[in-house]
Design a protein around this motif. Structure first.
Motif, short mmCIF file in Angstrom:
data_model
loop_
_atom_site.label_atom_id
_atom_site.label_comp_id
_atom_site.label_asym_id
_atom_site.label_seq_id
_atom_site.Cartn_x
_atom_site.Cartn_y
_atom_site.Cartn_z
N LYS A 1 0.84 -1.19 0.00
CA LYS A 1 0.00 0.00 0.00
C LYS A 1 0.87 1.24 0.00
N SER B 1 -9.35 3.39 4.63
CA SER B 1 -10.48 2.74 3.94
C SER B 1 -10.32 2.76 2.43
N GLY C 1 -7.23 2.52 0.96
CA GLY C 1 -6.05 1.77 0.58
C GLY C 1 -4.70 2.33 0.96
N TYR C 2 -4.66 3.35 1.77
CA TYR C 2 -3.37 3.89 2.21
C TYR C 2 -2.95 3.27 3.54
N ARG C 3 -1.67 3.10 3.70
CA ARG C 3 -1.09 2.82 5.01
C ARG C 3 -0.84 4.20 5.60
#
Length: 123
Positions: A8, A37, A39-41
């Motif tokens: 991610k 939510s 898709g990022y870390r």
């Protein structure tokens, strides 16, 4: 630096803290949930603070650790591909410095309320 293409993208949340109720942790937490939510870390300074026992209830407690937090937060930005700016970031010395480092590094600059690119006139 080699990055796993399947991982991610990592995004640092930057924004104002001083002068806000609970050091603005609620805004950081909301941005973390939204970014995660889609898709990022997420790396949030609010969570980094909590990890060392700063709960947001005392601005003076956080200020006593300011130099350490500057080093910690800049190191965190170095590991990111994106930075998301909270509302009010232009009035924050810390967030402005974090944005400058992100721009210097060529990170993608987003708005933390939508995770869309930040308009150039807001940078």
């Amino acid at each position: 630096i080699w990055r796993n293409r399947m991982s991610k993208p990592t995004c640092y949340i930057a924004g104002p803290m001083r002068g806000y109720v609970n050091l603005n942790y609620d805004a950081f937490d909301h941005a973390e949930l939204l970014g995660g939510s889609i898709g990022y870390r997420i790396i949030s300074p609010a969570n980094l603070d909590r990890a060392v026992g700063i709960d947001g209830s005392s601005e003076s407690e956080a200020m006593a650790c300011q130099k350490e937090f500057v080093l910690r937060d800049i190191a965190a930005i170095l590991s990111c591909s994106h930075i998301a700016m909270l509302p009010g970031h232009t009035k924050s010395i810390g967030a402005s410095a974090e944005l400058a480092v992100a721009r210097w590094l060529g990170l993608t600059i987003l708005t933390a309320t939508t995770f869309l690119p930040l308009e150039p006139h807001h940078v």
